[in-house]
Every structure is written in C-alpha cells, then in structure tokens.
Design a protein around this motif. Structure first.
Motif, mmCIF file in Angstrom:
data_model
loop_
_atom_site.group_PDB
_atom_site.id
_atom_site.type_symbol
_atom_site.label_atom_id
_atom_site.label_comp_id
_atom_site.label_asym_id
_atom_site.label_seq_id
_atom_site.Cartn_x
_atom_site.Cartn_y
_atom_site.Cartn_z
ATOM 1 N N THR A 157 1.715 -3.214 -2.063
ATOM 2 C CA THR A 157 0.624 -2.738 -1.222
ATOM 3 C C THR A 157 -0.292 -3.904 -0.923
ATOM 4 O O THR A 157 -0.624 -4.699 -1.789
ATOM 5 N N SER B 238 5.854 -0.051 -5.068
ATOM 6 C CA SER B 238 5.968 -0.713 -3.775
ATOM 7 C C SER B 238 4.821 -1.693 -3.608
ATOM 8 O O SER B 238 3.766 -1.552 -4.207
ATOM 9 N N ARG C 225 -7.787 3.967 4.898
ATOM 10 C CA ARG C 225 -6.939 4.263 3.729
ATOM 11 C C ARG C 225 -6.512 5.722 3.715
ATOM 12 O O ARG C 225 -5.382 6.041 3.348
ATOM 13 N N ALA C 226 -7.411 6.613 4.102
ATOM 14 C CA ALA C 226 -7.078 8.034 4.117
ATOM 15 C C ALA C 226 -6.024 8.349 5.179
ATOM 16 O O ALA C 226 -5.259 9.302 5.028
ATOM 17 N N LYS D 30 -12.491 3.391 4.097
ATOM 18 C CA LYS D 30 -12.155 4.686 3.497
ATOM 19 C C LYS D 30 -11.352 5.525 4.489
ATOM 20 O O LYS D 30 -10.350 6.144 4.125
ATOM 21 N N PRO E 285 -0.080 6.369 5.143
ATOM 22 C CA PRO E 285 0.821 7.192 4.329
ATOM 23 C C PRO E 285 0.711 6.791 2.859
ATOM 24 O O PRO E 285 0.359 5.656 2.540
ATOM 25 N N ASP E 286 1.023 7.732 1.982
ATOM 26 C CA ASP E 286 0.984 7.448 0.542
ATOM 27 C C ASP E 286 1.994 6.360 0.208
ATOM 28 O O ASP E 286 3.111 6.360 0.716
ATOM 29 N N GLN E 287 1.610 5.456 -0.674
ATOM 30 C CA GLN E 287 2.493 4.386 -1.122
ATOM 31 C C GLN E 287 3.208 4.837 -2.390
ATOM 32 O O GLN E 287 2.599 5.410 -3.278
ATOM 33 N N LYS E 288 4.503 4.592 -2.457
ATOM 34 C CA LYS E 288 5.265 4.934 -3.653
ATOM 35 C C LYS E 288 4.953 3.944 -4.761
ATOM 36 O O LYS E 288 4.665 2.782 -4.509
ATOM 37 N N LYS E 289 5.036 4.386 -5.999
ATOM 38 C CA LYS E 289 4.797 3.504 -7.134
ATOM 39 C C LYS E 289 5.796 2.363 -7.105
ATOM 40 O O LYS E 289 6.969 2.549 -6.803
ATOM 41 N N ARG F 259 -0.637 7.583 13.817
ATOM 42 C CA ARG F 259 -1.816 8.135 13.138
ATOM 43 C C ARG F 259 -3.052 7.627 13.874
ATOM 44 O O ARG F 259 -3.244 6.420 14.007
#
Length: 84
Positions: free
Chosen positions: A78, A76, A66-67, A63, A70-74, A31
């Motif tokens: 962080t 997990s 963070r954008a 910002k 990748p999305d973090q799973k609930k 990324r």
C-alpha cells in the motif's frame, strides 16, 4: 475527486454529468466523490477553520480519498497518499 469552495450543484455536478453522459459510470469501475462546502449556514471564521469544519482541508480530503479507495488485502503493498 473534485474539491470546490462552492455548494452542491457546481463543478463536481458538471463532472458527474459529463461522466454519466459519456457512459463512464456504467461499468461500476470508476469511483467519484465530490467535496463541497455544506449547503447550510456556516459561522464566519478564518478560512482554514471553515475548510476544516467542512472537510475541505488536507486531512478531510485524504479521509474522503481513503474512504473511496477499494479495501487493500493483507500483505499487499500500500502506498501513502500525499498532497503536493
């Protein structure tokens, strides 16, 4: 993430060129984001205000980082991003 006081076509463009040339971007796992000053007129002001307006202050950089993550799973773990 590259951050520069120049406009589009500077250091960030060179980093992207190098990564593309070496095939690093082919797999889709890398990324990359380049943050630059806007390619438009910006009213002269204190540097801190100009950087904030362009998203090149600490808040704007975080910002963008963070954008790009990748999305973090609930559930997990962080971590917090901090600028040194």
């Amino acid at each position: 993430m590259t951050v520069e006081e120049g406009s589009v076509g500077g250091f960030g463009a060179m980093v992207l060129h190098l990564l593309a040339e070496r095939g690093v971007l082919d797999g889709g796992g890398v990324r990359v984001r380049t943050l630059t000053l806007p390619d438009s007129y910006q009213d002269h002001d204190k540097p801190e205000k100009m950087y904030a307006e362009a998203g090149l202050d600490a808040e704007g950089i975080l910002k963008a980082v963070r954008a790009a993550l990748p999305d973090q799973k609930k559930g997990s773990r962080t971590g917090r991003l901090r600028l040194a």
